[in-house]
Design an enzyme around this catalytic site. Structure first.
Site, PDB file in Angstrom:
ATOM      1  CD  GLU A  26      -3.027  -1.122   2.234  1.00 46.62           C
ATOM      2  OE1 GLU A  26      -2.813  -0.432   3.239  1.00 46.62           O
ATOM      3  OE2 GLU A  26      -4.008  -1.867   2.124  1.00 46.62           O
ATOM      4  CG  HIS A  54      -9.105   5.667   1.275  1.00 48.23           C
ATOM      5  ND1 HIS A  54      -8.989   5.414  -0.069  1.00 48.23           N
ATOM      6  CD2 HIS A  54      -8.491   4.634   1.905  1.00 48.23           C
ATOM      7  CE1 HIS A  54      -8.348   4.264  -0.240  1.00 48.23           C
ATOM      8  NE2 HIS A  54      -8.035   3.774   0.954  1.00 48.23           N
ATOM      9  NE  ARG A 107      -4.738   5.489   2.850  1.00 50.32           N
ATOM     10  CZ  ARG A 107      -5.190   4.624   3.711  1.00 50.32           C
ATOM     11  NH1 ARG A 107      -5.789   5.036   4.792  1.00 50.32           N
ATOM     12  NH2 ARG A 107      -5.045   3.352   3.487  1.00 50.32           N
ATOM     13  CG  HIS A 145     -10.284   6.140   5.323  1.00 47.18           C
ATOM     14  ND1 HIS A 145     -11.188   5.144   5.037  1.00 47.18           N
ATOM     15  CD2 HIS A 145      -9.117   5.504   5.625  1.00 47.18           C
ATOM     16  CE1 HIS A 145     -10.589   3.959   5.151  1.00 47.18           C
ATOM     17  NE2 HIS A 145      -9.337   4.158   5.525  1.00 47.18           N
ATOM     18  NE  ARG A 198      -5.120   5.244   9.456  1.00 43.87           N
ATOM     19  CZ  ARG A 198      -5.508   4.284   8.618  1.00 43.87           C
ATOM     20  NH1 ARG A 198      -4.871   3.127   8.595  1.00 43.87           N
ATOM     21  NH2 ARG A 198      -6.530   4.467   7.815  1.00 43.87           N
TER      22      ARG A 198
END
Ligand code: FAD
Ligand code: SIN
Length: 529
Positions: free
Chosen positions: A112, A240, A286, A347, A382
């Protein structure tokens, strides 16, 4: 009516259930949860749990990736803890019966954004469901645990309800449980406990577009703040990049693992654009990807971009992402041939109730873990799939200190008054609640979204103040109900997000403002409220 436990857990997601299983070794445990037991953000988690399990990977690399994503605000000790304890919590889930996706080499490790190695343990694209299944199975077999569904925690039982003035910095406040609405019987009950764990998850529902289910209304953070616990870093809301943008899909998430598996982002002209923003392209962290999409949409006047994985092959897509493939198909999108329209959606909240490295909050006897807590792991942004990891690791650590704490506390709790609803009427028109909720979500999306400015924040602040006054007065006149309490909590969360955002006079991680577009090294500290 009242109940008594050694340990009370509010919330039945990954953090709450993990904690409950640990403390059940030492005493009686009550879990209260506001809907059915499985309903939680955890249940919808797709990508997986980040953990160093490949021999070519290293703890140092996972630590560095987390610190880099966190943009200078992570607490290094907390990061080291989740990374080093990661393999153990994954093994623990496997021992409890979790069936994660395997390859010929062992566990199949996905990729990811922001990770420099393959380290995402997953159960196809339904990892959260598998975690909930396993933990709930263990809970059902545990005689020490009572689980109460459709119980909504309204307020913490602290000295405040005994008429004492408590302040945010007196360090002398104690928590003895909660006032909770037994929804099915429509009655407020006192639930006493020596220790209380807040594991109520996130607050995505404060925004109109969110990947979060209905339960994510920030109840725990709002309750703790009202009880004068210290809270931090609420400005860092993670959007997100890829939620499905078709009517009726309710911001269904398309996992970052899909980009990790090779998917491209394209604008409406069909052009890939991520190389214009970051050399890691679709696998940048992100915040960068969400801002790039936002920028493309604004510059071009489009209302979505596309996610394209059509070059991967149907069988591969269906094997890796069966849930996502089927959900898209339900809306007429075959990912093996079609591009999926996507937009960023709220998100995850990086901030929350401040805890130490054992889940202790600034209120004695009150612990927090999971998305409700601010442990310092995530800093200003995060890293993907670090959330489940943090929830599992810190829930276990909180159990250690909870045990010590409860051994010192006698079972004869102070007597708290019954919930006082004298002078309230049954319910005024609930349309007032639903209207105010829509207004709140809209203003948060328009003014406190991916890109912020002083002007937008000031507007949001003024309007939230108005909503606060209306809802407090409504709350004083009406019997408590779940929609009303949730709205009240969401207004509290909005206030905290806006206030923290106004305090940060720079751009960092997930907080980007056009008035201070640069990161300012002198502001590399938490925003504590
Ligand atoms: P939750 O799982 O949200 O549980 C909160 C619980 O508290 C629920 O049971 C709720 O009903 C209960 N509750 C709330 N308020 C009250 C109240 N007032 N009274 C009683 N009960 C209450 N993270 C990852 O690391 N990897 C992923 O792949 C991933 N994918 C995600 C996909 C989606 C669609 C979403 C929404 C999130 C994803 N996340 C992922 C984030 C992660 O799932 C959550 O941060 C994590 O599951 C939070 O766990 P939790 O136990 O803190 O809270
Ligand atoms: C995802 O699967 O993209 C979500 C992962 C996360 O939120 O960490």
């Amino acid at each position: 009516m009242s109940l008594k436990f050694d340990f009370l857990v509010v919330g039945s997601g990954s953090a709450g259930l993990t904690y409950a299983l640990e403390v059940a070794k030492y005493g009686t445990v009550g879990i209260i949860t506001k809907k059915d037991r499985a309903e939680s953000n955890t249940n919808y988690a797709q990508g997986g749990i980040a953990s160093v399990l490949d021999q070519n990977d290293s703890f140092d690399s996972h630590i560095e990736d987390t610190l880099t994503a966190g943009a200078g605000l992570c607490r290094r000790e907390a990061v080291e803890i989740i990374v080093r304890e990661g393999p153990d919590v994954v093994q623990d889930l496997i021992n409890k019966g979790a069936e994660f996706t395997r390859s010929q080499q062992g566990l199949d490790l996905g990729r990811e954004g922001g990770h420099s190695a393959n380290r995402i343990v997953h159960a196809a694209d339904m990892t959260g469901k598998e975690i909930e299944r396993v933990l709930l199975t263990q809970i059902a077999d545990n005689q020490a645990i009572t689980i109460l569904e459709h119980y909504f925690a309204i307020e913490l039982l602290t000295e405040h309800h005994l008429g004492k003035t408590v302040t945010r910095y007196d360090n002398d406040t104690h928590c003895y449980g909660v006032y909770a609405l037994n929804v099915l019987d429509d009655r407020v009950e006192r639930i006493y406990a020596k220790t209380t764990m807040l594991a109520t998850g996130g607050a995505g529902r404060v925004y109109s577009h969110t990947t979060n289910p209905d339960i994510a209304t920030g109840d725990g953070i709002a309750m703790a703040y009202r009880a004068k616990a210290r809270v931090a870093n609420m400005e860092f809301i993670q959007f997100h990049p890829t939620s499905l943008a078709v009517p009726g899909a309710d911001s269904f998430l398309i996992s970052e693992a899909v980009r990790g598996h090779g998917a491209y982002l394209r604008n409406l002209a069909g052009e890939r654009f991520m190389h214009l923003y970051d050399e890691r392209k679709e696998l940048a962290p992100r915040d960068i990807v969400a801002r790039a999409i936002d920028d493309q949409m604004k510059k071009r006047g489009d209302n979505h971009v596309y996610l394209d994985i059509s070059h991967i092959g149907k069988e591969d897509i269906r094997r890796q992402f069966p849930n996502i493939y089927n959900e898209c198909l339900r809306f007429g999108i075959d990912l093996s041939t079609d591009w999926a329209p996507v937009v960023p959606a709220a998100h995850y909240i990086c901030g929350g109730v401040i805890t130490d490295l054992f889940g202790r909050t600034s209120i004695n006897g009150l612990f927090a873990a999971g998305e409700t807590a601010c442990t310092g792991v995530h800093g200003a942004n995060r890293l993907a799939s670090n959330s489940l990891l943090e929830a599992l690791v810190f829930a276990r650590r909180a159990a250690l200190k909870s045990r010590e704490y409860q051994q010192q506390v006698p079972m004869d709790f102070p007597e708290f008054p019954e919930w006082d609803d004298s002078g309230t009427i049954n319910t005024e028109e609930l349309v007032l609640v639903s209207h105010n909720l829509r207004e709140l979500q809209q203003l948060m999306s328009d003014y406190v979204g991916i890109v912020r400015s002083n002007l937008r924040l000031e507007r949001a602040f003024r309007r939230t103040r108005l909503l606060y006054e209306e809802v407090e007065s409504f709350y004083g006149r009406n019997k408590v109900s779940v929609p009303l309490c949730q709205l009240r909590n969401m207004i509290g969360i909005a206030y905290l997000v806006i206030r923290c955002a106004m305090k940060r006079k720079e751009s960092r991680g997930l907080h980007y403002t056009t008035d201070y577009p640069q990161t300012d090294a002198s502001q590399a500290r938490d925003t504590v409220v």
